[in-house]
Design a protein around this motif. Structure first.
Motif, short mmCIF file in Angstrom:
data_model
loop_
_atom_site.label_atom_id
_atom_site.label_comp_id
_atom_site.label_asym_id
_atom_site.label_seq_id
_atom_site.Cartn_x
_atom_site.Cartn_y
_atom_site.Cartn_z
N UNK B 209 0.83 -1.20 0.00
CA UNK B 209 0.00 0.00 0.00
C UNK B 209 0.88 1.26 0.00
N UNK B 210 0.52 2.33 -0.66
CA UNK B 210 -0.68 2.49 -1.49
C UNK B 210 -0.51 1.83 -2.86
N UNK B 211 -1.57 1.12 -3.25
CA UNK B 211 -1.54 0.37 -4.52
C UNK B 211 -2.87 0.59 -5.23
N UNK B 212 -2.83 0.72 -6.53
CA UNK B 212 -4.07 0.88 -7.30
C UNK B 212 -4.57 -0.50 -7.71
N UNK B 213 -5.83 -0.73 -7.48
CA UNK B 213 -6.37 -2.07 -7.73
C UNK B 213 -7.42 -2.05 -8.84
N UNK B 214 -7.40 -3.10 -9.63
CA UNK B 214 -8.32 -3.19 -10.76
C UNK B 214 -9.04 -4.53 -10.71
N UNK B 215 -10.18 -4.60 -11.43
CA UNK B 215 -10.94 -5.84 -11.35
C UNK B 215 -10.61 -6.80 -12.49
N UNK B 216 -10.06 -6.31 -13.58
CA UNK B 216 -9.66 -7.25 -14.63
C UNK B 216 -8.44 -6.73 -15.38
N UNK B 217 -7.82 -7.62 -16.13
CA UNK B 217 -6.52 -7.29 -16.73
C UNK B 217 -6.62 -6.16 -17.76
N UNK B 218 -7.77 -6.05 -18.42
CA UNK B 218 -7.94 -4.99 -19.40
C UNK B 218 -7.76 -3.61 -18.77
N UNK B 219 -8.26 -3.47 -17.54
CA UNK B 219 -8.12 -2.18 -16.84
C UNK B 219 -6.66 -1.93 -16.47
N UNK B 220 -5.96 -2.99 -16.08
CA UNK B 220 -4.54 -2.84 -15.75
C UNK B 220 -3.76 -2.41 -17.01
N UNK B 221 -4.11 -3.00 -18.14
CA UNK B 221 -3.47 -2.61 -19.40
C UNK B 221 -3.65 -1.11 -19.64
N UNK B 222 -4.91 -0.66 -19.49
CA UNK B 222 -5.19 0.77 -19.73
C UNK B 222 -4.42 1.64 -18.75
#
Lengths: 306, 351
Positions: B209-222
């Motif tokens: 932490x602090x870390x940005x979290x995403x629900x799927x890999x497509x969002x991480x890509x973006x």
């Protein structure tokens, strides 16, 4: 909500002419499709959800399913679920108040605008955001509010801030996006009610010496309370059941019951616990709505409003 | 001029003769109506190749129609459908969900090589005890990073904890994402006694932490592409697909090992078209089909016979040596503790 406890009007009994069954009015028949829709798309699914919340499994596809309170016990076992419930209601309440504060002046302006073009332009401005999907509008807010978004990049380039402001992945960003999405519901509901208030009442108050503020507070506002109630209930109900916007805008700081419900259905595959969370959310929301209705009713002269 | 006046009987005869001719001339039309294979599949580039090329070719060859569902989540829909008439014949999902489906009894735990001949050519990891059904492709979960931020190429999972990355590192919402779940287990491996050392994993997660979290890999890509995140947990496919573009992103394989993200197919026990379902799995394992998809989406093929073009061959897991670097999480173990883990990680990552 009709007040069933109110005394019925005293009407002299009419002589019974024939033992015929009372005729069903055309309006009652017209209500039929809506009633059917309500039963099929709300009562039935809700009944199934409530039933699953007190069963150990799905009796339609499993054997040996028994009644249990385990899903409700689990809700009270960890305070995280209760915190999620409180966060859901808090976000709903703040969104409702913010929508009212932003929506009321706009609705008043729309209702009192005598120019047809002016009214049409205002109506278009209110309705236009509703023509794009919630996901699109939420992504639009993300491009504005994220660390590398339009607002932070602009402020950084102007030297007004040295590090990005935390505008999203928190309750603030969630509420901003929710307010934007649900303000039109508040405005459209209020416009109809304010538009029906007789302007001559306001003019009479002014002619009797009341200034604009007093006229608004003592005439316009009380008469528009039914609209405030209806709009608030609509926005509150939509906000507490919102999933996409809190999920995308809230990051890890925001955890609401709809997010937990989706998580249980889509990732943990526990339909029983998801059902229990749904029942709890509905029950608590109903209590809040009934209390709000009563409080607002007292302000309106002791009558219940809906 | 003679006028022919058709009566009811002659019309019926002509109709029956026409239908018979049509069935003889184009048997696949009659068969197509008889057999429909219901599957799940991904969207995006994968979905384009499947719907535009591979599924039509399968339909032509096996004289059937394929109904492909691309709308998540698949498992709750299968869970809610009757066991004797399931909504899908073949379930395509990640390994964690497949094990959950096995637990519910809504997919078959293994695929018999007698029904799927191409199984004889797959790497052992694709059908071992860590897999329910068969893994048709895998991608490696490692670290994606931006090359324009002055970072050296990460070599270890520990590089994600670099204090310079505070607020600029990316992970996943662990309760809903299998990459996040696999990464949590890897934290136990790196900072504790093994992948099942949850206490060490929780402590290491707290330190990220602090870390940005995403629900799927497509969002991480973006997020990587928009520089919202400088370094994040992602699968190789999500970064390699930008090779040859000006995007300043690259992928690093941590020295401690790469987590496997398997694309798994299983057959539902109540399927009415099981032969077709097995034929579909066999088809997806064919070398030509595997090559086409692997090179379109940068997934490592399971079939050992696939000959990839040089640039894919250099990076994908397509030799026994490279495959040996893949770490397969024990999803049965994880699923049994998922509720407790979800609660704990949600608490850790809030605020």
């Amino acid at each position: 909500m009709a007040d069933l406890s109110a005394p019925a009007l005293s009407v002299p009994a009419a002589p019974v002419l024939s033992p015929r069954r009372p005729a069903v009015s055309a309006i009652a028949w017209a209500v039929g499709p809506a009633l059917l829709l309500f039963v099929v798309f709300f009562i039935l699914p809700f009944g199934v959800m409530a039933l699953l919340s007190v069963l150990t499994g799905n009796p339609a596809i499993q054997s040996g399913v028994t009644f249990t309170a385990q899903h409700y016990e689990r809700f009270f076992e960890d305070s995280l679920y209760f915190e999620a419930l409180v966060a859901t209601l808090r976000i709903g309440a703040i969104t409702t108040v913010a929508s009212l504060v932003i929506g009321y002046p706009l609705a008043h302006l729309m209702a009192r605008t005598h120019s047809r073009i002016g009214h049409a332009l205002l109506l278009m401005a209110v309705i236009a955001p509703m023509l794009t999907g919630i996901v699109v509008r939420t992504f639009a807010w993300m491009t504005l509010l994220q660390d590398r978004g339009v607002i932070n990049t602009t402020l950084l380039s102007w030297g007004l801030i040295s590090s990005p402001l935390k505008l999203m992945y928190n309750e603030f960003g969630t509420i901003v996006a929710l307010v934007h999405i649900y303000v039109p519901f508040m405005v459209l509901t209020l416009t109809g009610v304010i538009g029906r208030i007789d302007e001559r009442l306001e003019q009479a108050a002014r002619s009797l010496g009341a200034n604009r503020t007093r006229t608004f507070l003592e005439v316009t506002l009380p008469l528009s309370l039914p609209g405030i109630l209806a709009g608030s209930l609509l926005v509150f109900a939509l906000s507490i059941s919102a999933y996409v916007t809190p999920f995308l805008m809230g990051g890890t700081d925001v955890l609401t019951l709809p997010m937990l419900i989706y998580q249980q259905v889509g990732a943990s595959f526990n339909l029983g616990f998801a059902g229990a969370l749904g029942v709890v959310l509905l029950a608590v929301s109903l209590i809040v709505i009934i209390a709000y209705n009563n409080v607002l009713g007292r302000f309106a002269g002791g009558e219940k409003m809906a | 001029m003679t006028t022919i006046k058709p009566d009811r009987r002659s019309i019926l005869k002509a109709g029956a003769a026409g239908a018979a001719l049509a069935a003889l001339g184009a048997p696949h039309i009659a068969n197509a109506q008889a057999a429909t294979l219901k599957i799940t599949t991904w969207g995006g580039k994968w979905g384009e190749i499947m719907k535009g090329d591979l599924l039509p070719a399968f339909e032509r060859e096996f004289k059937c129609t394929v109904s492909a569902d691309q709308a998540f989540p698949f498992l709750p829909k299968l869970q809610a459908s009757p066991r004797g008439n399931p909504i899908y014949d073949v379930l395509h999902a990640n390994s964690n969900e497949q094990w959950k489906a096995v637990e519910f009894g809504i997919v078959e735990p293994k695929v018999d090589p007698k029904n799927v001949p191409n199984l004889k050519d797959v790497y052992p990891y694709a059908i071992n005890d860590k897999i329910a059904g068969v893994s048709i492709f895998t991608s490696g979960i490692g670290l994606g990073y931006r090359t324009d931020k002055g970072l050296g190429k990460p070599t270890s999972w520990k590089d994600l904890a670099d204090p310079k990355l505070a607020g600029q590192r990316g992970g996943y919402l662990i309760p809903v994402n299998s990459l996040g779940q696999a990464h949590l287990m890897m934290l136990g491996q790196i900072y504790g006694s093994g992948m099942q050392d949850l206490d060490a994993a929780y402590k290491a997660l707290e330190a990220l932490k602090p870390i940005k979290l995403f629900d799927f890999t497509g969002q991480m890509e973006k997020a990587l592409l928009s520089a919202e995140v400088t370094m994040g947990v992602i699968h190789d496919s999500g970064v390699y697909r930008y090779e040859g573009t000006p995007e300043p992103v690259d992928f690093a394989l941590p020295s401690e090992g790469v987590l496997a993200l398997e694309q798994v197919l299983t057959v539902t026990p109540g399927s009415k078209v099981k032969e077709l379902a097995y034929a579909y799995i066999d088809y997806m394992l064919r070398p030509d089909v595997q090559k086409k998809l692997a090179e379109a989406v940068w997934y490592s093929p399971s079939n050992t016979k696939v000959q990839l073009d040089a640039k894919y061959d250099a990076k994908l897991f397509n030799t026994p040596e490279k495959v040996a670097r893949l770490i397969q999480p024990d999803w049965k173990w994880y699923n049994a503790r998922k509720d407790a883990i979800d609660l704990r990680v949600t608490r850790i990552l809030r605020g």
